[in-house]
Design an enzyme around this catalytic site. Structure first.
Site, PDB file in Angstrom:
ATOM      1  N   SER A   1      -0.981   9.444   3.663  1.00 17.70           N
ATOM      2  CA  SER A   1       0.415   9.006   3.706  1.00 17.70           C
ATOM      3  C   SER A   1       1.309  10.220   3.893  1.00 17.70           C
ATOM      4  CB  SER A   1       0.802   8.294   2.410  1.00 17.70           C
ATOM      5  OG  SER A   1       2.186   7.973   2.397  1.00 17.70           O
TER       6      SER A   1
ATOM      7  N   TYR B   1       1.344   8.440  -6.697  1.00 20.85           N
ATOM      8  CA  TYR B   1       0.793   8.049  -5.397  1.00 20.85           C
ATOM      9  C   TYR B   1       0.738   9.240  -4.452  1.00 20.85           C
ATOM     10  CZ  TYR B   1       0.823   5.874  -0.723  1.00 20.85           C
ATOM     11  OH  TYR B   1       0.564   5.529   0.581  1.00 20.85           O
TER      12      TYR B   1
END
Length: 262
Positions: free
Chosen positions: A146, A157
């Site tokens: 990501s 995350y």
């Protein structure tokens, strides 16, 4: 399934997190390019996706598994090999932020849940497939990372995806001479249909909505193109790295965020 170049004709391809979103799109496009696809997910929705591929004339099998633990990952890869005969390509797509909030608002359980979701399925599946690829003398792994390794309101995350990047490069270095390529795609914001099974099932309040909107605004602001990408744009990049067209590419983290490099 026809109409696309058959880059994966005769190839056995495993896609995790394939019930929805990017993973589902990757599986559909790979099947249309000739792949025999194993779609892995812990949601029963993965059966619908596999059935859609078969109905269109492709070859697919659905595998239900929880990949957050070693046993589930090992079992899924073993089941995929039994169904497909081998595993030529693994796309590790499981992940996604569960909560969007400043780091000081995460509690211990939430932090651990984010790491379990967005790091361990990739780590375990890489470990499970590696002996098969070593035995076969080659293979291709594409991890979905990501651009949120540089982003707001999702520090756990971001940490998990940073670890995915490290895993990708280290595995590539160890296994290049074995004929195994390991790369990652780092998607930016991506337009997708509403998730039929949300990552976070708890009630959302006004603060959550505000924090989520901050993420949306930051994601668009840091993209040169000032927009979200599409599922097909993400799948195109993933499948390029998975294919023999990228035969001299390994250890690469490819940002697909409209200019945002993460």
């Amino acid at each position: 399934m026809t109409g696309r170049a058959q880059r994966f004709a005769g190839k056995a391809l495993v896609v995790t997190g394939a019930a929805q979103g990017i993973g589902r799109q990757v599986a559909m496009q790979a099947a249309s390019e000739g792949a025999h696809v194993a779609l892995v997910d812990r949601s029963e929705l993965v059966k619908e996706a596999a059935a859609e591929i078969v109905a269109a004339g492709g070859r697919a099998v659905a595998i239900l598994a929880d990949l957050e633990g070693w046993a589930g990952a090992r079992g899924a890869i073993e089941e995929a090999r039994a169904a497909l005969g081998r595993v030529d390509v693994l796309v590790n797509n499981v992940g996604g932020a569960i909560w969007m909030r400043p780091f000081e608002h995460f509690d211990e359980a939430q932090i651990e849940a984010e790491i379990r979701r967005s790091l361990f399925p990739t780590l375990w599946c890489c470990r499970a497939v590696l002996p098969l690829m070593i035995e076969a003398g080659g293979g291709s792994i594409v991890n979905v990372s990501s651009i949120a390794t540089r982003g707001i309101n999702r520090v756990p995350y971001s940490a998990a995806k940073g670890a995915v990047n490290g895993l990708t490069v280290a595995m590539a270095m160890e296994n290049a001479e074995r004929g195994i390529r390991v790369n990652a795609v780092a998607p930016g914001g991506t337009e997708a249909p509403a998730r039929r099974i949300p990552r976070n099932t708890s009630a959302q309040d006004e603060r959550d909505a505000t924090w989520m909107q901050e993420v949306v605004e930051q994601t668009k602001a840091t993209s040169f193109m000032k927009r979200y990408g599409t599922l097909e744009e993400q799948a195109n990049a993933i499948l390029f790295l998975a294919s023999d067209e990228a035969s001299y590419v390994t250890g690469t983290i490819l940002p697909v965020g409209g200019g945002d490099s993460g």
